[in-house]
Design an enzyme around this catalytic site. Sequence first.
Site, PDB file in Angstrom:
ATOM      1  N   GLU A 134      15.010 -16.130 -14.259  1.00 50.25           N
ATOM      2  CA  GLU A 134      14.580 -14.736 -14.334  1.00 50.25           C
ATOM      3  C   GLU A 134      13.741 -14.481 -15.592  1.00 50.25           C
ATOM      4  O   GLU A 134      12.722 -13.786 -15.539  1.00 50.25           O
ATOM      5  CB  GLU A 134      15.812 -13.816 -14.289  1.00 50.25           C
ATOM      6  CG  GLU A 134      15.544 -12.333 -14.478  1.00 50.25           C
ATOM      7  CD  GLU A 134      14.619 -11.721 -13.431  1.00 50.25           C
ATOM      8  OE1 GLU A 134      14.279 -12.380 -12.438  1.00 50.25           O
ATOM      9  OE2 GLU A 134      14.199 -10.574 -13.647  1.00 50.25           O
ATOM     10  N   LYS A 160       9.955 -13.133 -15.400  1.00 46.46           N
ATOM     11  CA  LYS A 160       9.540 -11.895 -16.083  1.00 46.46           C
ATOM     12  C   LYS A 160       8.317 -12.166 -16.938  1.00 46.46           C
ATOM     13  O   LYS A 160       7.352 -11.414 -16.933  1.00 46.46           O
ATOM     14  CB  LYS A 160      10.709 -11.441 -16.952  1.00 46.46           C
ATOM     15  CG  LYS A 160      11.157 -10.052 -17.005  1.00 46.46           C
ATOM     16  CD  LYS A 160      11.627  -9.293 -15.827  1.00 46.46           C
ATOM     17  CE  LYS A 160      11.086  -9.548 -14.481  1.00 46.46           C
ATOM     18  NZ  LYS A 160      11.921  -9.194 -13.392  1.00 46.46           N
ATOM     19  N   LYS A 169       4.923  -3.670  -6.177  1.00 41.82           N
ATOM     20  CA  LYS A 169       6.359  -3.459  -6.352  1.00 41.82           C
ATOM     21  C   LYS A 169       7.138  -3.858  -5.101  1.00 41.82           C
ATOM     22  O   LYS A 169       8.206  -4.431  -5.180  1.00 41.82           O
ATOM     23  CB  LYS A 169       6.599  -1.987  -6.691  1.00 41.82           C
ATOM     24  CG  LYS A 169       8.047  -1.633  -6.956  1.00 41.82           C
ATOM     25  CD  LYS A 169       8.498  -2.201  -8.276  1.00 41.82           C
ATOM     26  CE  LYS A 169       9.948  -1.905  -8.574  1.00 41.82           C
ATOM     27  NZ  LYS A 169      10.466  -2.868  -9.564  1.00 41.82           N
ATOM     28  N   ARG A 207       3.006   0.353  -5.377  1.00 42.82           N
ATOM     29  CA  ARG A 207       2.908  -0.334  -4.087  1.00 42.82           C
ATOM     30  C   ARG A 207       1.586  -1.085  -3.920  1.00 42.82           C
ATOM     31  O   ARG A 207       1.373  -1.763  -2.926  1.00 42.82           O
ATOM     32  CB  ARG A 207       3.054   0.678  -2.949  1.00 42.82           C
ATOM     33  CG  ARG A 207       4.307   1.518  -3.033  1.00 42.82           C
ATOM     34  CD  ARG A 207       4.368   2.486  -1.886  1.00 42.82           C
ATOM     35  NE  ARG A 207       4.459   1.786  -0.624  1.00 42.82           N
ATOM     36  CZ  ARG A 207       5.569   1.302  -0.099  1.00 42.82           C
ATOM     37  NH1 ARG A 207       6.711   1.456  -0.730  1.00 42.82           N
ATOM     38  NH2 ARG A 207       5.556   0.673   1.060  1.00 42.82           N
ATOM     39  N   ASN A 255      -0.288   1.430   5.868  1.00 39.68           N
ATOM     40  CA  ASN A 255       0.476   0.464   5.074  1.00 39.68           C
ATOM     41  C   ASN A 255       1.121  -0.509   6.054  1.00 39.68           C
ATOM     42  O   ASN A 255       1.861  -0.088   6.927  1.00 39.68           O
ATOM     43  CB  ASN A 255       1.540   1.224   4.270  1.00 39.68           C
ATOM     44  CG  ASN A 255       2.621   0.310   3.702  1.00 39.68           C
ATOM     45  OD1 ASN A 255       3.756   0.718   3.547  1.00 39.68           O
ATOM     46  ND2 ASN A 255       2.286  -0.911   3.387  1.00 39.68           N
ATOM     47  N   GLY A 256       0.809  -1.796   5.909  1.00 31.11           N
ATOM     48  CA  GLY A 256       1.390  -2.792   6.814  1.00 31.11           C
ATOM     49  C   GLY A 256       0.345  -3.819   7.193  1.00 31.11           C
ATOM     50  O   GLY A 256      -0.711  -3.920   6.557  1.00 31.11           O
ATOM     51  N   TRP A 287      -3.119  -2.471  -1.535  1.00 31.39           N
ATOM     52  CA  TRP A 287      -2.852  -3.836  -1.975  1.00 31.39           C
ATOM     53  C   TRP A 287      -3.397  -4.716  -0.865  1.00 31.39           C
ATOM     54  O   TRP A 287      -2.873  -4.721   0.250  1.00 31.39           O
ATOM     55  CB  TRP A 287      -1.350  -4.050  -2.147  1.00 31.39           C
ATOM     56  CG  TRP A 287      -0.993  -5.383  -2.730  1.00 31.39           C
ATOM     57  CD1 TRP A 287      -1.008  -5.744  -4.049  1.00 31.39           C
ATOM     58  CD2 TRP A 287      -0.553  -6.546  -2.016  1.00 31.39           C
ATOM     59  NE1 TRP A 287      -0.609  -7.053  -4.185  1.00 31.39           N
ATOM     60  CE2 TRP A 287      -0.327  -7.562  -2.964  1.00 31.39           C
ATOM     61  CE3 TRP A 287      -0.333  -6.832  -0.670  1.00 31.39           C
ATOM     62  CZ2 TRP A 287       0.108  -8.846  -2.612  1.00 31.39           C
ATOM     63  CZ3 TRP A 287       0.099  -8.097  -0.321  1.00 31.39           C
ATOM     64  CH2 TRP A 287       0.319  -9.088  -1.284  1.00 31.39           C
ATOM     65  N   HIS A 307      15.866 -35.420 -16.931  1.00 30.72           N
ATOM     66  CA  HIS A 307      15.365 -36.013 -15.691  1.00 30.72           C
ATOM     67  C   HIS A 307      13.883 -35.712 -15.466  1.00 30.72           C
ATOM     68  O   HIS A 307      13.385 -35.836 -14.356  1.00 30.72           O
ATOM     69  CB  HIS A 307      16.188 -35.518 -14.495  1.00 30.72           C
ATOM     70  CG  HIS A 307      17.630 -35.893 -14.594  1.00 30.72           C
ATOM     71  ND1 HIS A 307      18.080 -37.186 -14.442  1.00 30.72           N
ATOM     72  CD2 HIS A 307      18.725 -35.154 -14.907  1.00 30.72           C
ATOM     73  CE1 HIS A 307      19.392 -37.225 -14.619  1.00 30.72           C
ATOM     74  NE2 HIS A 307      19.812 -35.997 -14.906  1.00 30.72           N
ATOM     75  N   CYS A 360       0.841  -1.199   0.000  1.00 27.08           N
ATOM     76  CA  CYS A 360       0.000   0.000   0.000  1.00 27.08           C
ATOM     77  C   CYS A 360       0.880   1.255   0.000  1.00 27.08           C
ATOM     78  O   CYS A 360       2.028   1.229   0.418  1.00 27.08           O
ATOM     79  CB  CYS A 360      -0.930   0.101   1.195  1.00 27.08           C
ATOM     80  SG  CYS A 360      -1.955  -1.345   1.440  1.00 27.08           S
ATOM     81  N   GLU A 397       5.116 -12.977 -14.843  1.00 24.15           N
ATOM     82  CA  GLU A 397       4.660 -11.803 -14.104  1.00 24.15           C
ATOM     83  C   GLU A 397       3.765 -10.889 -14.938  1.00 24.15           C
ATOM     84  O   GLU A 397       2.767 -10.388 -14.446  1.00 24.15           O
ATOM     85  CB  GLU A 397       5.891 -10.951 -13.741  1.00 24.15           C
ATOM     86  CG  GLU A 397       6.292 -10.977 -12.323  1.00 24.15           C
ATOM     87  CD  GLU A 397       7.394  -9.977 -12.038  1.00 24.15           C
ATOM     88  OE1 GLU A 397       8.379  -9.906 -12.807  1.00 24.15           O
ATOM     89  OE2 GLU A 397       7.273  -9.261 -11.048  1.00 24.15           O
TER      90      GLU A 397
HETATM   91  C1  AGP Z   1      10.500  -8.765  -9.923  1.00 23.41           C
HETATM   92  O1  AGP Z   1      10.119  -8.526 -11.218  1.00 23.41           O
HETATM   93  C2  AGP Z   1       9.432  -8.912  -8.960  1.00 23.41           C
HETATM   94  N1  AGP Z   1       8.445  -7.937  -9.059  1.00 23.41           N
HETATM   95  C3  AGP Z   1       9.766  -9.410  -7.576  1.00 23.41           C
HETATM   96  O2  AGP Z   1      10.141 -10.748  -7.746  1.00 23.41           O
HETATM   97  C4  AGP Z   1      10.856  -8.679  -6.748  1.00 23.41           C
HETATM   98  O3  AGP Z   1      12.108  -8.857  -7.333  1.00 23.41           O
HETATM   99  C5  AGP Z   1      10.830  -9.219  -5.301  1.00 23.41           C
HETATM  100  O4  AGP Z   1       9.587  -8.962  -4.739  1.00 23.41           O
HETATM  101  C6  AGP Z   1      11.935  -8.663  -4.443  1.00 23.41           C
HETATM  102  O5  AGP Z   1      11.798  -7.291  -4.256  1.00 23.41           O
HETATM  103  P1  AGP Z   1      12.970  -6.417  -3.649  1.00 23.41           P
HETATM  104  O6  AGP Z   1      14.105  -6.507  -4.600  1.00 23.41           O
HETATM  105  O7  AGP Z   1      12.398  -5.035  -3.550  1.00 23.41           O
HETATM  106  O8  AGP Z   1      13.325  -7.011  -2.318  1.00 23.41           O
END
Ligand code: AGP
Length: 620
Positions: free
Chosen positions: A492, A496, A615, A27, A101-102, A75, A515, A2, A499
Amino acid sequence: MCGIVGYVGRRDAVAILIKGLKRLEYRGYDSAGIAVFTGDSGFACKKKKGKVNELSRILEQEPLTGNIGIAHTRWSTHGVPSDTNAHPHLDCSQEIAVVHNGIIENFQELKDTLIIEGHTFLSETDTEVIAHLIEKFYAGDLEDAVRKAVKELHGSYAICVTHKKEPYRIVGARLDSPLVIGVGENENFLASDIPAILEYTRDIIYVQNNEIVSIDLDSVSVKSLDGMKIEKTPEKINWDITQAEKGGFPHFMLKEIFEQPDVLRKIINTRLSGENIHFDELNLTEDDLVKTRNIAIVACGTAYHAGLTGKYMLEECTRTPVWADTSSEFRYRDPIVGDDTLMIVISQSGETADTLAALREAKKRGAKVLALCNVLGSSITRESDGVIFTHAGPEIAVASTKAYTAQLATLYLFTLYLARLKGALSEARIKELLSEFKRIPYLLEEILTRYKVDGNEIAHYAKDFKAYYEKGHTKSFFLYLARNINYPNALEGALKLKEISYISAEGYPAGEMKHGPIALIDENPWVVCIATKSRTYDKMRSNIQEVKARNGIVVAIVTSGDENIRSLGLNYVIDVPAVDEFFSPLLIALPLQLLAYYVALEFGYDIDQPRNLAKSVTVE
Ligand code: AGP
């Protein structure tokens, strides 16, 4: 998660708050709300399910005017996204408004008690208990009531609170969720993050855990939970709001992909003087580092993939045993970590709850913790013994791109720094690698120039994928295969893609194909094979042949000029310039990011704000 923002001043609070929320949407963005003092002791609150634009639309139809207010973009953690669960939350008298937020972990016990005491709750959120607790403790002084209320809370919070009877101030508090004060002239701000308020002030105070703040038109006060005044001097922010805006690109993600050569340049300029590598803010002694017997790398998501690549770098160059783990697993597996362990935590935001918890666990066990982090003043940087900033600049798109390559670049330099300290690598090899490293920004530029033009090859492959999918291959998915130091890049690339395009994708060490995963191969999967020149090149060629023999569609990432590999009947080819194998992950990351971007673009998804994500993940 949030985002929260508060404003006290003489300008149009609604415009400032809405703009602030838009900059905090990374956020969370499942609902938004605002509360403002509208003059003559009036107080109005509007909330709406959906993104901040939905709230803006409501405000266009039913405008509010005022100079003081608080706002929130959510969020969800407790309660579905809905108008009712959106913040601000009010007390029974509808005089107190809270944005949060929290997570309040003991909210159910508090709620049960407050209900017995006669309070009525409207939402399913944990936040609403804060409004009612403040109501319970209010005796004419909002700051005092907030202080008493937060003492009852377990969990994490950054809050902004207003009271109708004190329409000249906003009170804030924080524990384990970020909160900054923006100090202006005849106006002051509170926010979860600097971009929300940077347009108005560059003077920032970072609120620390267990501090209570109060802002009004011309003063800012910070106190401890015991009511003791804490003197704070604002810090000047030297980055620009344009860095936090799209700069002509259709999406933040694309802009951030194209910023990578400059990020690498900045890292080189900051860290290298000739062949000397320096980390001025490191705060760990050479002795601390030399006596390290093992290295633990802990992070989440993309940062974890950078960390896993770091394992390959550090083991090869420093001959120190290294393991890498996700923060959420590390914490609960009784890890073997002691005072001879250097724990490296990696985080773009510096606020990821799992990583923060892992860091605390490692410190408890005696390890020295070094944070690699992008955000100055963040919780992870404050709690670690040492820190290296990754200098990627603000990253807004939820899908991390430039922060990833900045983490990789920083890990490369730290690896060479440590290798030199430990005498584990010859000076000649270190110099050779540093000279190769200095070429990276140019090589990244070469890749981006090639894929810049509209209708570039990667965009074209994405189009083909969509057409293939729509022609009936709806079981199509992506499999990413690689070996050795590029195996984390396979993870990665897959992360990506899933996501932002919601297409199933998996990353695998290519040697593991036989395997199990080879059973998946038929005409459905698109198999992205990282097959640049390396010590495992021949093995990758064999893997490609295995995929082709089973009708799989191969998208191969190859070294420019490697004509030989094309004879394998590759369906799609992506060239990257030749580079020392050790640094190849930095180059290969870019086409992987672009492929994910263009596939999501083809499917028309919200690239910068994919569903269900945020984020900064500040919940465990
Ligand atoms: C990456 O594309 C993601 N959105 C997510 O995996 C991110 O890398 C992860 O939440 C870690 O975040 P941070 O680097 O702010 O700790």
